[in-house]
Design a protein around this motif. Structure first.
Motif, PDB file in Angstrom:
ATOM      1  N   ARG A  21       0.823  -1.206   0.000  1.00 37.87           N
ATOM      2  CA  ARG A  21       0.000   0.000   0.000  1.00 37.87           C
ATOM      3  C   ARG A  21       0.861   1.263   0.000  1.00 37.87           C
ATOM      4  N   GLN A  22       1.914   1.254   0.789  1.00 33.87           N
ATOM      5  CA  GLN A  22       2.758   2.445   0.855  1.00 33.87           C
ATOM      6  C   GLN A  22       3.406   2.744  -0.489  1.00 33.87           C
ATOM      7  N   GLU A  23       3.786   1.695  -1.193  1.00 35.44           N
ATOM      8  CA  GLU A  23       4.385   1.906  -2.514  1.00 35.44           C
ATOM      9  C   GLU A  23       3.367   2.491  -3.485  1.00 35.44           C
ATOM     10  N   ILE A  24       2.144   2.021  -3.433  1.00 34.28           N
ATOM     11  CA  ILE A  24       1.092   2.568  -4.308  1.00 34.28           C
ATOM     12  C   ILE A  24       0.865   4.040  -3.985  1.00 34.28           C
ATOM     13  N   ASN A  25       0.787   4.374  -2.687  1.00 34.45           N
ATOM     14  CA  ASN A  25       0.572   5.764  -2.286  1.00 34.45           C
ATOM     15  C   ASN A  25       1.697   6.664  -2.793  1.00 34.45           C
ATOM     16  N   ALA A  26       2.942   6.180  -2.654  1.00 36.83           N
ATOM     17  CA  ALA A  26       4.077   6.999  -3.090  1.00 36.83           C
ATOM     18  C   ALA A  26       4.065   7.209  -4.603  1.00 36.83           C
ATOM     19  N   LYS A  27       3.709   6.179  -5.352  1.00 37.48           N
ATOM     20  CA  LYS A  27       3.686   6.317  -6.812  1.00 37.48           C
ATOM     21  C   LYS A  27       2.609   7.307  -7.253  1.00 37.48           C
ATOM     22  N   ILE A  28       1.420   7.218  -6.671  1.00 40.00           N
ATOM     23  CA  ILE A  28       0.338   8.134  -7.065  1.00 40.00           C
ATOM     24  C   ILE A  28       0.715   9.577  -6.725  1.00 40.00           C
ATOM     25  N   ARG A  29       1.298   9.767  -5.535  1.00 40.05           N
ATOM     26  CA  ARG A  29       1.682  11.132  -5.152  1.00 40.05           C
ATOM     27  C   ARG A  29       2.749  11.689  -6.094  1.00 40.05           C
ATOM     28  N   LYS A  30       3.696  10.847  -6.459  1.00 38.06           N
ATOM     29  CA  LYS A  30       4.742  11.309  -7.366  1.00 38.06           C
ATOM     30  C   LYS A  30       4.166  11.698  -8.721  1.00 38.06           C
ATOM     31  N   GLU A  31       3.201  10.914  -9.208  1.00 40.64           N
ATOM     32  CA  GLU A  31       2.588  11.222 -10.501  1.00 40.64           C
ATOM     33  C   GLU A  31       1.741  12.494 -10.440  1.00 40.64           C
ATOM     34  N   LEU A  32       1.190  12.821  -9.275  1.00 41.82           N
ATOM     35  CA  LEU A  32       0.343  14.013  -9.154  1.00 41.82           C
ATOM     36  C   LEU A  32       1.132  15.278  -8.898  1.00 41.82           C
ATOM     37  N   ASP A  33       2.354  15.155  -8.416  1.00 42.37           N
ATOM     38  CA  ASP A  33       3.102  16.345  -7.996  1.00 42.37           C
ATOM     39  C   ASP A  33       3.375  17.298  -9.157  1.00 42.37           C
ATOM     40  N   GLU A  34       3.858  16.791 -10.278  1.00 41.07           N
ATOM     41  CA  GLU A  34       4.295  17.676 -11.361  1.00 41.07           C
ATOM     42  C   GLU A  34       3.154  18.505 -11.963  1.00 41.07           C
ATOM     43  N   PRO A  35       2.049  17.891 -12.370  1.00 45.37           N
ATOM     44  CA  PRO A  35       0.982  18.737 -12.948  1.00 45.37           C
ATOM     45  C   PRO A  35       0.317  19.652 -11.928  1.00 45.37           C
ATOM     46  N   THR A  36       0.175  19.207 -10.700  1.00 46.66           N
ATOM     47  CA  THR A  36      -0.493  20.055  -9.711  1.00 46.66           C
ATOM     48  C   THR A  36       0.382  21.232  -9.289  1.00 46.66           C
ATOM     49  N   ASP A  37       1.705  21.107  -9.397  1.00 44.83           N
ATOM     50  CA  ASP A  37       2.566  22.258  -9.087  1.00 44.83           C
ATOM     51  C   ASP A  37       2.304  23.413 -10.046  1.00 44.83           C
ATOM     52  N   GLU A  38       2.015  23.111 -11.294  1.00 41.56           N
ATOM     53  CA  GLU A  38       1.714  24.178 -12.262  1.00 41.56           C
ATOM     54  C   GLU A  38       0.396  24.859 -11.945  1.00 41.56           C
ATOM     55  N   TRP A  39      -0.458  24.205 -11.195  1.00 42.55           N
ATOM     56  CA  TRP A  39      -1.746  24.796 -10.822  1.00 42.55           C
ATOM     57  C   TRP A  39      -1.674  25.517  -9.472  1.00 42.55           C
ATOM     58  N   GLY A  40      -0.495  25.512  -8.842  1.00 44.61           N
ATOM     59  CA  GLY A  40      -0.385  26.134  -7.527  1.00 44.61           C
ATOM     60  C   GLY A  40      -0.966  25.260  -6.424  1.00 44.61           C
ATOM     61  N   ILE A  41      -1.072  23.964  -6.692  1.00 42.71           N
ATOM     62  CA  ILE A  41      -1.641  23.022  -5.710  1.00 42.71           C
ATOM     63  C   ILE A  41      -0.536  22.057  -5.271  1.00 42.71           C
ATOM     64  N   ARG A  42      -0.487  21.766  -3.990  1.00 45.92           N
ATOM     65  CA  ARG A  42       0.460  20.769  -3.476  1.00 45.92           C
ATOM     66  C   ARG A  42      -0.305  19.561  -2.948  1.00 45.92           C
ATOM     67  N   VAL A  43       0.081  18.380  -3.444  1.00 39.27           N
ATOM     68  CA  VAL A  43      -0.520  17.133  -2.953  1.00 39.27           C
ATOM     69  C   VAL A  43       0.256  16.718  -1.705  1.00 39.27           C
ATOM     70  N   GLU A  44      -0.361  16.811  -0.560  1.00 44.52           N
ATOM     71  CA  GLU A  44       0.322  16.510   0.705  1.00 44.52           C
ATOM     72  C   GLU A  44       0.376  15.009   1.001  1.00 44.52           C
ATOM     73  N   SER A  45      -0.665  14.291   0.643  1.00 47.34           N
ATOM     74  CA  SER A  45      -0.674  12.858   0.943  1.00 47.34           C
ATOM     75  C   SER A  45      -1.725  12.170   0.088  1.00 47.34           C
ATOM     76  N   VAL A  46      -1.464  10.894  -0.184  1.00 47.79           N
ATOM     77  CA  VAL A  46      -2.408  10.035  -0.904  1.00 47.79           C
ATOM     78  C   VAL A  46      -2.540   8.736  -0.120  1.00 47.79           C
ATOM     79  N   GLU A  47      -3.731   8.335   0.164  1.00 50.76           N
ATOM     80  CA  GLU A  47      -3.983   7.112   0.927  1.00 50.76           C
ATOM     81  C   GLU A  47      -4.988   6.239   0.166  1.00 50.76           C
ATOM     82  N   VAL A  48      -4.543   5.046  -0.218  1.00 49.18           N
ATOM     83  CA  VAL A  48      -5.445   4.079  -0.849  1.00 49.18           C
ATOM     84  C   VAL A  48      -6.220   3.378   0.261  1.00 49.18           C
ATOM     85  N   ARG A  49      -7.520   3.468   0.217  1.00 48.79           N
ATOM     86  CA  ARG A  49      -8.327   2.911   1.308  1.00 48.79           C
ATOM     87  C   ARG A  49      -8.572   1.420   1.145  1.00 48.79           C
ATOM     88  N   GLU A  50      -8.950   0.985  -0.037  1.00 47.89           N
ATOM     89  CA  GLU A  50      -9.270  -0.425  -0.259  1.00 47.89           C
ATOM     90  C   GLU A  50      -8.802  -0.847  -1.643  1.00 47.89           C
TER      91      GLU A  50
END
Length: 410
Positions: free
Chosen positions: A144-173
């Protein structure tokens, strides 16, 4: 000059104009004042043109031609709807997640993206499906931790251009299909049964080994007791034999004394008044008197240089032969060798039963290796318990080697 009717008509309309002007002033002040909360910022546009960001507090803006857009600067939570994906090993899974974001630059969030929340949510959905599709089924369930880290890494670059920071991603199920779940449950059940059977077999093997060791120790103790009993019995027989021999010797000397006294009696019954007695007979009479009374006759015997009646005493050779001087030492060694700490054995058994003293439980493999090393080339145990106790007695013979020659002499 203004006609009177006109003045009268104007005088009636002045209150209405004053009220209208007052209302316009109130509306203008309301439009000019913009109150921004402490946890947000607002983007100001005038005639549709971006001007600036309004900071928390009271701000004045152009009335009627300006418009503001609020941006919450706190950490916000976005629910990612449940997504279906196919893993690398072609197993269907469904998953949902939660994304925690924060607006770092309200100007970019206003100018660079339309509805940043919806944009981040859609991007998280596609990223979640892509990450699950690149992983094996077992990895999606365990990492689960590896999945969370991968999703956050993929979201960081495009959201930085929008002025948004992804602080955390948690896969629930992450749920596989029902067929896969049933197969996994069967696999888990089989694995648990296998482990239970292995543990049960190990327990039975350990129990058998401990029981065999207990029987071996018991046989050794019984063999030692039997051997020591035979030693004591042989020593008792030797003592009894020597005592009987000494008693016979004493009785023979007593018979000689009695015979001599009868001879003296016969001599005394003769008519002669003069008697010639040999020296041996005189010495025999003195020893007989000392044996009976222990009085003056004994003193006379000592004065004459004669020995006392010592037939009941054992000489050094006889005492050494029958082992009279080391009886207590032999008994002490027997007690020491046969001593078994029953209380300690009970405590060890209770600890093994409760599973609290695992350090004192020997590994079965080590015990078996040790038992194999104790076997001689012919396959019979060295020092182990034999059918008639001779095997266990062998170890006791090695301990009591100094007393073995006495038994053989007897």
């Amino acid at each position: 000059m203004i006609p009177v009717p006109v003045l009268q008509s104007l005088g009636g309309a002045l209150p209405i104009v004053a009220v209208i002007l007052l209302l316009l002033a109130v509306v203008m002040v309301y439009q000019m004042v913009e109150i921004v909360n402490a946890y947000e910022k607002r983007a100001l546009t005038v005639f549709g043109e971006y001007r600036k960001l309004l900071e928390p507090g009271i701000n004045f803006v152009p009335p009627f031609v300006s418009k503001t857009y609020a941006f919450d600067m706190r950490t916000q939570t976005l629910d990612v709807p449940r997504q279906e994906a196919i893993t690398r090993d072609n197993s269907p899974v469904t998953a949902d997640a939660v994304v925690y974001i924060k607006v770092m630059d309200a100007k970019k969030a206003f100018l660079e993206v339309d509805n940043y929340k919806k944009a981040v949510s859609n991007l998280a959905q596609t990223t979640l499906r892509a990450v699950l599709g690149d992983m094996e089924l077992d990895d999606t369930l365990n990492k689960r931790q590896e999945i969370n880290a991968k999703i956050r890494k993929e979201l960081d670059e495009p959201t930085d251009e929008w002025g948004i920071r992804v602080e955390s991603v948690e896969v629930r199920e992450v749920n596989p299909s029902k067929d896969v779940q049933q197969a996994m449950e069967q696999q888990t059940s089989a694995e648990r049964k296998r482990r239970a059977m292995i543990l049960e077999a190990q327990g039975e093997r350990r129990s058998a080994i401990e029981q065999a060791q207990g029987e071996k120790q018991s046989d050794i103790v019984r063999a030692q007791g039997k051997k020591q009993s035979q030693i004591l019995e042989a020593q008792g027989d030797a003592i009894s034999t020597v005592l009987r021999a000494k008693s016979a010797e004493s009785m023979g000397e007593r018979a000689i004394i009695d015979k001599g006294m009868e001879t003296l009696e016969n001599i005394g019954q003769g008519e002669s008044t003069t008697f010639v007695m040999p020296q041996e007979l005189t010495s025999l009479v003195g020893r007989y008197g000392k044996h009976l009374s222990g009085g003056d006759v004994s003193d006379m015997a000592k004065a004459n240089g004669e020995s006392e009646l010592d037939s009941l005493n054992f000489d050094a050779e006889t005492r050494e032969l029958i082992g009279l001087d080391n009886i207590e030492e032999i008994l002490g060694q027997i007690d020491e060798e046969a001593e078994v700490d029953v209380e300690e054995m009970e405590q060890e058994a209770q600890a093994i039963k409760e599973g609290k003293d695992a350090t004192n439980i020997r590994d079965p493999d080590e015990v078996i290796e040790e038992m194999d090393s104790d076997m001689d080339p012919s396959g019979s145990p060295v020092g182990g318990p034999g059918g008639d106790g001779s095997g266990a007695g062998g170890s006791a013979d090695a301990t009591d080697g100094e007393r073995e020659p006495e038994t053989e002499t007897e």
